[in-house]
Design a protein around this motif. Sequence first.
Motif, PDB file in Angstrom:
ATOM      1  N   ALA A  10      38.010  51.575  51.370  1.00 19.92           N
ATOM      2  CA  ALA A  10      37.998  50.461  50.192  1.00 19.92           C
ATOM      3  C   ALA A  10      36.963  51.218  49.201  1.00 19.92           C
ATOM      4  O   ALA A  10      36.014  51.613  49.214  1.00 19.92           O
ATOM      5  N   VAL A  11      37.488  51.158  47.905  1.00 23.29           N
ATOM      6  CA  VAL A  11      36.628  51.415  46.767  1.00 23.29           C
ATOM      7  C   VAL A  11      36.329  50.225  46.081  1.00 23.29           C
ATOM      8  O   VAL A  11      37.332  49.864  45.506  1.00 23.29           O
ATOM      9  N   ILE A  12      35.207  49.862  46.165  1.00 27.38           N
ATOM     10  CA  ILE A  12      34.448  48.877  45.460  1.00 27.38           C
ATOM     11  C   ILE A  12      34.150  49.292  44.173  1.00 27.38           C
ATOM     12  O   ILE A  12      33.193  50.379  44.160  1.00 27.38           O
ATOM     13  N   GLY A  13      34.756  48.823  43.267  1.00 27.50           N
ATOM     14  CA  GLY A  13      34.708  49.165  41.647  1.00 27.50           C
ATOM     15  C   GLY A  13      35.873  50.274  41.505  1.00 27.50           C
ATOM     16  O   GLY A  13      35.779  51.138  40.518  1.00 27.50           O
ATOM     17  N   GLY A  14      36.955  49.877  42.047  1.00 25.08           N
ATOM     18  CA  GLY A  14      37.913  50.764  41.961  1.00 25.08           C
ATOM     19  C   GLY A  14      38.844  50.779  40.751  1.00 25.08           C
ATOM     20  O   GLY A  14      39.720  51.621  40.653  1.00 25.08           O
ATOM     21  N   ARG A  15      38.304  49.895  39.929  1.00 23.61           N
ATOM     22  CA  ARG A  15      39.170  49.699  38.661  1.00 23.61           C
ATOM     23  C   ARG A  15      38.451  50.450  37.349  1.00 23.61           C
ATOM     24  O   ARG A  15      39.006  50.588  36.335  1.00 23.61           O
ATOM     25  N   GLY A  16      37.305  51.138  37.814  1.00 21.31           N
ATOM     26  CA  GLY A  16      36.263  51.600  36.778  1.00 21.31           C
ATOM     27  C   GLY A  16      36.649  53.017  36.695  1.00 21.31           C
ATOM     28  O   GLY A  16      37.785  53.335  37.440  1.00 21.31           O
ATOM     29  N   ARG A  17      36.374  53.872  35.682  1.00 20.99           N
ATOM     30  CA  ARG A  17      36.974  55.020  35.545  1.00 20.99           C
ATOM     31  C   ARG A  17      36.797  55.997  36.758  1.00 20.99           C
ATOM     32  O   ARG A  17      37.620  56.709  37.110  1.00 20.99           O
ATOM     33  N   ILE A  36      39.176  47.422  45.166  1.00 16.24           N
ATOM     34  CA  ILE A  36      38.394  46.065  45.036  1.00 16.24           C
ATOM     35  C   ILE A  36      37.553  46.182  43.803  1.00 16.24           C
ATOM     36  O   ILE A  36      36.729  47.084  43.618  1.00 16.24           O
ATOM     37  N   ASP A  37      37.511  45.174  42.915  1.00 16.75           N
ATOM     38  CA  ASP A  37      36.702  45.412  41.674  1.00 16.75           C
ATOM     39  C   ASP A  37      35.976  44.003  41.441  1.00 16.75           C
ATOM     40  O   ASP A  37      36.120  42.905  42.178  1.00 16.75           O
ATOM     41  N   VAL A  38      34.928  44.107  40.553  1.00 15.33           N
ATOM     42  CA  VAL A  38      34.218  43.033  39.937  1.00 15.33           C
ATOM     43  C   VAL A  38      35.211  41.842  39.794  1.00 15.33           C
ATOM     44  O   VAL A  38      35.838  41.961  39.175  1.00 15.33           O
ATOM     45  N   GLY A  39      34.690  40.737  40.339  1.00 15.83           N
ATOM     46  CA  GLY A  39      35.593  39.400  39.858  1.00 15.83           C
ATOM     47  C   GLY A  39      36.739  39.299  40.884  1.00 15.83           C
ATOM     48  O   GLY A  39      37.262  38.059  40.810  1.00 15.83           O
ATOM     49  N   ASP A  40      37.019  40.350  41.592  1.00 17.63           N
ATOM     50  CA  ASP A  40      38.080  40.070  42.599  1.00 17.63           C
ATOM     51  C   ASP A  40      37.597  39.003  43.889  1.00 17.63           C
ATOM     52  O   ASP A  40      36.452  39.081  44.047  1.00 17.63           O
ATOM     53  N   GLN A  41      38.710  38.172  44.396  1.00 21.35           N
ATOM     54  CA  GLN A  41      38.260  37.285  45.212  1.00 21.35           C
ATOM     55  C   GLN A  41      38.016  38.165  46.712  1.00 21.35           C
ATOM     56  O   GLN A  41      38.738  37.495  47.685  1.00 21.35           O
ATOM     57  N   ALA A  42      37.517  39.147  46.689  1.00 21.11           N
ATOM     58  CA  ALA A  42      37.683  39.785  48.075  1.00 21.11           C
ATOM     59  C   ALA A  42      36.371  39.382  48.906  1.00 21.11           C
ATOM     60  O   ALA A  42      35.534  39.056  48.690  1.00 21.11           O
ATOM     61  N   CYS A  43      37.041  39.171  50.285  1.00 20.08           N
ATOM     62  CA  CYS A  43      35.843  38.780  51.243  1.00 20.08           C
ATOM     63  C   CYS A  43      35.353  39.948  51.929  1.00 20.08           C
ATOM     64  O   CYS A  43      36.125  40.889  52.682  1.00 20.08           O
ATOM     65  N   PRO A  44      34.316  40.461  51.687  1.00 18.75           N
ATOM     66  CA  PRO A  44      33.560  41.610  52.321  1.00 18.75           C
ATOM     67  C   PRO A  44      33.874  41.653  53.936  1.00 18.75           C
ATOM     68  O   PRO A  44      34.330  42.881  54.061  1.00 18.75           O
TER      69      PRO A  44
END
Length: 213
Positions: A10-17, A36-44
């Motif tokens: 899982a890459v948290i911040g995966g839409r950043g460069r 997974i990115d900031v603002g996604d409704q992902a359940c850790p």
Amino acid sequence: GCLMNERGVAVIGGRGRLGSWFVEFFRGHGYDVSLIDVGDQACPKEVVSRNSILIFALPHRIAPSIIKEWGNVVGDDHLVVDLSSVKSRVFEVCVHFSSEVLLLHPMWSPQVKSMSGQTMICCQEKEGYHRKKAENLISLFQSADVRLSYLSVDEHDRIMSFIQVASHGMLVALGLAYSNSGLSIAKLASAESPVYRMISSMIGRMLSHQSEL
């Protein structure tokens, strides 16, 4: 819950460069990657139950608080990887986890296509803790021909104050002096020796980066 996938990343911040760079890298090496990115409704809890490796590709200002939040649900069969550019606050958070921890700093721009020949800093984690997953990941990076440099957390942050702050400050000052000189770039370039041309190209490279960097 579902079974954990040993090749699940899982890459948290995966839409950043940087995050998207590592999403592509792991997909290219046959891993099952969740983005997974900031603002996604992902359940850790759900993400952690599915993926054995959690990569945090976050700006250093927000990395410690988000890693701490996710760290509450990691177990000792997980590997937590931090890619941020300042390590001491992240280390203070991660030292309490039951998981393996790897503090990495990729020293390349996300515009670079491959990590081959590039430098990656690896900071020492908790002493004497089992490192099977961490070692497997380091082997993967070594097979991709990256140059690994091992530093302590304190050494890393001190060295970065020179490499990332002082050297950039010098280039910004020189760039401002050029721009305030009233001379055209072409005129300046016409008088440059190879060494000065190299410095000018470094200024140009730095100005091409995102301003928030």
